[in-house]
Design an enzyme around this catalytic site. Sequence first.
Site, short mmCIF file in Angstrom:
data_model
loop_
_atom_site.label_atom_id
_atom_site.label_comp_id
_atom_site.label_asym_id
_atom_site.label_seq_id
_atom_site.Cartn_x
_atom_site.Cartn_y
_atom_site.Cartn_z
N GLU A 1 -7.95 -5.38 5.01
CA GLU A 1 -7.83 -5.06 3.59
C GLU A 1 -6.69 -5.82 2.93
OE1 GLU A 1 -8.20 -1.01 5.21
OE2 GLU A 1 -8.91 -0.45 3.22
N ASN B 1 0.88 -1.17 0.00
CA ASN B 1 0.00 0.00 0.00
C ASN B 1 0.92 1.22 0.00
OD1 ASN B 1 -1.79 2.06 0.50
ND2 ASN B 1 -2.69 1.14 2.35
N ARG C 1 -2.46 -2.10 -3.46
CA ARG C 1 -3.67 -1.30 -3.24
C ARG C 1 -3.58 -0.03 -4.09
NH1 ARG C 1 -5.35 2.96 1.24
NH2 ARG C 1 -7.59 2.93 0.87
N ARG D 1 -11.07 15.44 7.16
CA ARG D 1 -11.91 15.81 6.01
C ARG D 1 -13.31 16.20 6.48
NH1 ARG D 1 -10.70 10.45 3.19
NH2 ARG D 1 -8.48 10.65 2.73
N HIS E 1 -12.57 2.82 -0.11
CA HIS E 1 -12.61 1.82 0.97
C HIS E 1 -13.35 0.56 0.51
CE1 HIS E 1 -12.46 5.27 4.19
NE2 HIS E 1 -11.25 4.92 3.80
#
Length: 385
Positions: A368, A10, A76, A225, A164
């Site tokens: 993940e 990742n 990823r 965010r 996601h």
Amino acid sequence: MTGAPVLVLNAGSSSLKYQLVVPGTTEVAAKGTIERIGEDGSGIADHSAAVRQMTEQLGAAGIDLATAGVRAVGHRVVHGGPDFSDPVVVTDAVVEQIRDLSPLAPLHNPGAVAGIEAARAELAVPHVAVFDTAFFAGLPAAAATYAIPRELAAQYRIRRYGMHGTSHRYVSTAVAALVGRPLAELSQIVLHLGNGASASAVQGGRAIETSMGLTPLQGLVMGTRSGDVDPGLHPYLAREAGLSIDEIDSALNKQSGLKGLSGVNDFRALQELRQAGDADAELAFGVYVHRLKHYVGAYLAQLGRLDVLTFTAGVGENNAELRAAVVAGLDGLGLSVDPDRNAAPGGGARVISPDGSRVTVAVVPTNEELEIARQTVALLDSSAG
Ligand code: ADP
């Protein structure tokens, strides 16, 4: 062959996370993070240096990548744009396509490209890209479409993509096993609450709604965010505050959310401030919960029926108070948590609603990396015939 490890990478703009995963099991042979790539004084000049550093770290842990029988590298990639709805074996053309999607994910895709290029140069095994948007590629058109001029949308590839997705897919699948019912029968809401946060509605294993959009900025309140704001905020800030587009982008992505409201982006720090009686932190918690309830209600209406609500990622897996606050007052919709089950320590997948509840409320740790490893192996197995 499924026993052979898969190296999951990742890569971000300044970090490289790696895990050596054995896909048939939940075993992680090794993992680590290389940080501060490209920063002064870090000694890690670029992503190639980061890959070499990873190789050294693994070597120090007794794992020689050249002889460990690594079957493939699974990468990823945040944004697959309109091109990628499934994992894909990386070729030069695929790298160019991912690079071409960078305007859609300027904070994410360039790092992924750098990571892929560096890893391909070092590791002569198949490389597979797994996209964070893929689970949402099949959103119904009515959910994926913004009500903006269709010519603009077509020319600039504007739609709801969602992110996601790897986590939402993993968790929604795992929860079916937890409750012992076929995935095809379940109407679910998944709340992925980490630094970034997103909600999804999943019907029969297929995503029909998600809270992130063209970019990861839409939807829930996150660490830094804003999530949903009035789109009229942007021209207002430009005209009245004299902010440039880049300044607005940065304000909404990096200075907003919990951080903008309370000064801290980490949920544990937020909880400490609340415990100390900090009013800003209290309001931040309130806004965070309010937005979550808003999405739970909306997705209940889109699904028409709800069987399972699942919490995952750092905040969702660990914060019982937050989970209780999200379902508080929703007994009439069949949603509640058992206080003891909700508060019980223990990290695994678990049901936290009372027995006999109309809606099962669950906590499922996301994974993940395992999902990327599984998808990598599945793609290679299928293309091997
Ligand atoms: P990322 O989105 O970077 O993968 P995580 O899923 O690890 O992030 O989530 C990070 C968030 O989870 C942080 O806000 C952190 O405070 C929160 N978190 C992690 N552990 C706990 C905990 N034990 N209690 C409350 N919050 C936690």
